[in-house]
Motif scaffolding. Structure first.
Motif, mmCIF file in Angstrom:
data_model
loop_
_atom_site.group_PDB
_atom_site.id
_atom_site.type_symbol
_atom_site.label_atom_id
_atom_site.label_comp_id
_atom_site.label_asym_id
_atom_site.label_seq_id
_atom_site.Cartn_x
_atom_site.Cartn_y
_atom_site.Cartn_z
ATOM 1 N N GLU A 1 13.593 3.657 9.904
ATOM 2 C CA GLU A 1 14.947 4.441 8.362
ATOM 3 C C GLU A 1 13.844 5.345 7.904
ATOM 4 N N ALA A 2 12.712 4.514 7.546
ATOM 5 C CA ALA A 2 11.510 4.574 6.820
ATOM 6 C C ALA A 2 11.025 5.980 7.604
ATOM 7 N N MET A 3 9.984 5.605 9.017
ATOM 8 C CA MET A 3 9.060 6.467 9.555
ATOM 9 C C MET A 3 10.040 7.770 10.040
ATOM 10 N N ALA B 1 1.059 -1.279 -0.262
ATOM 11 C CA ALA B 1 0.122 0.054 0.211
ATOM 12 C C ALA B 1 0.668 1.277 0.201
ATOM 13 N N ALA B 2 1.852 1.235 0.753
ATOM 14 C CA ALA B 2 2.452 2.443 1.087
ATOM 15 C C ALA B 2 3.888 3.211 -0.682
ATOM 16 N N PRO C 1 10.979 11.737 1.068
ATOM 17 C CA PRO C 1 10.543 10.477 0.629
ATOM 18 C C PRO C 1 11.441 9.495 1.164
ATOM 19 N N LEU C 2 10.535 8.216 0.981
ATOM 20 C CA LEU C 2 10.551 6.477 1.680
ATOM 21 C C LEU C 2 12.709 6.316 1.054
ATOM 22 N N PRO C 3 13.582 6.262 2.007
ATOM 23 C CA PRO C 3 14.488 6.147 1.714
ATOM 24 C C PRO C 3 14.908 5.412 0.821
ATOM 25 N N THR D 1 -1.529 7.612 3.188
ATOM 26 C CA THR D 1 -1.878 6.260 3.006
ATOM 27 C C THR D 1 -0.529 5.985 3.336
ATOM 28 N N ILE D 2 0.521 6.770 2.680
ATOM 29 C CA ILE D 2 2.284 6.372 2.974
ATOM 30 C C ILE D 2 2.511 6.350 4.597
#
Length: 193
Positions: free
Chosen positions: A112-114, A35-36, A122-124, A44-45
């Protein structure tokens, strides 16, 4: 140490439930990561990554260790043994590997994403977010299949112990051959009931 029937059944129930929960949790993590990664919606992400963080921080390791401990109790407390059958030995090592991967790859990747999302970045590495659940899910499904099929037979140690038990049984049979009555093995009767 052999587990008595009620203890063996209770341990087996705990092991199966913990394993199923671990499998289901990993499937949930895979759904959240998907979903992310497949949406353009920032809420949503963020909600998906936050949920993954809660799951990895609070549920993954307790379920993993409960699965490991109950599996060890079953293997050491029953005739299966830890290193007698290849499928049991394989499950043991795969469980250790997946626990290490969850501890040193999955949890840090989600953290790390959080951290990145909290900083507005953005997501690494989006592929890292989904790779852990895919690998874990594959390992858990494989362990489930070998638990049901019990392939590969005995290990070298298992063959040696089985040969030793056979020799002991023959010696015991020679000593009891003078008795006209056949002795019933209580352990065998307990396991078949």
């Amino acid at each position: 140490m052999k587990l008595r029937r009620p203890a063996r059944r209770a341990t087996l129930a705990v092991h199966v439930a913990a394993s199923a929960c671990w499998l289901g949790l990993t499937l949930g993590l895979l759904g959240l990561a998907t979903a992310a990664l497949t949406t353009d919606s920032d809420p949503t992400i963020e909600a998906s990554v936050r949920s993954m963080k809660v799951f990895t921080d609070w549920l993954v390791l307790p379920l993993a260790f409960l699965t490991l401990v109950s599996g060890l109790l079953l293997s050491l407390g029953t005739s299966w043994g830890l290193a007698r059958h290849r499928w049991v030995y394989t499950k043991f090592w795969l469980t250790l590997v997946t626990i290490a991967a969850s501890t040193f790859a999955l949890r840090p990747g989600v953290n790390e994403a959080m951290t990145a999302l909290s900083a507005g970045e953005p997501l690494p590495s989006p592929s890292d977010l989904i790779a852990g659940p895919i690998v874990s899910l594959s390992a858990y499904l494989f362990m489930t299949v070998i638990s049901v099929l019990k392939p590969w037979g005995l290990t070298r140690r298992g063959r040696r112990l089985r040969g030793q038990e056979g020799r002991d049984q023959r010696k015991l049979g020679q000593k009891q051959s003078a008795s006209p009555h056949k002795e019933v093995d209580a352990e065998v009767m307990r396991q078949t009931a």
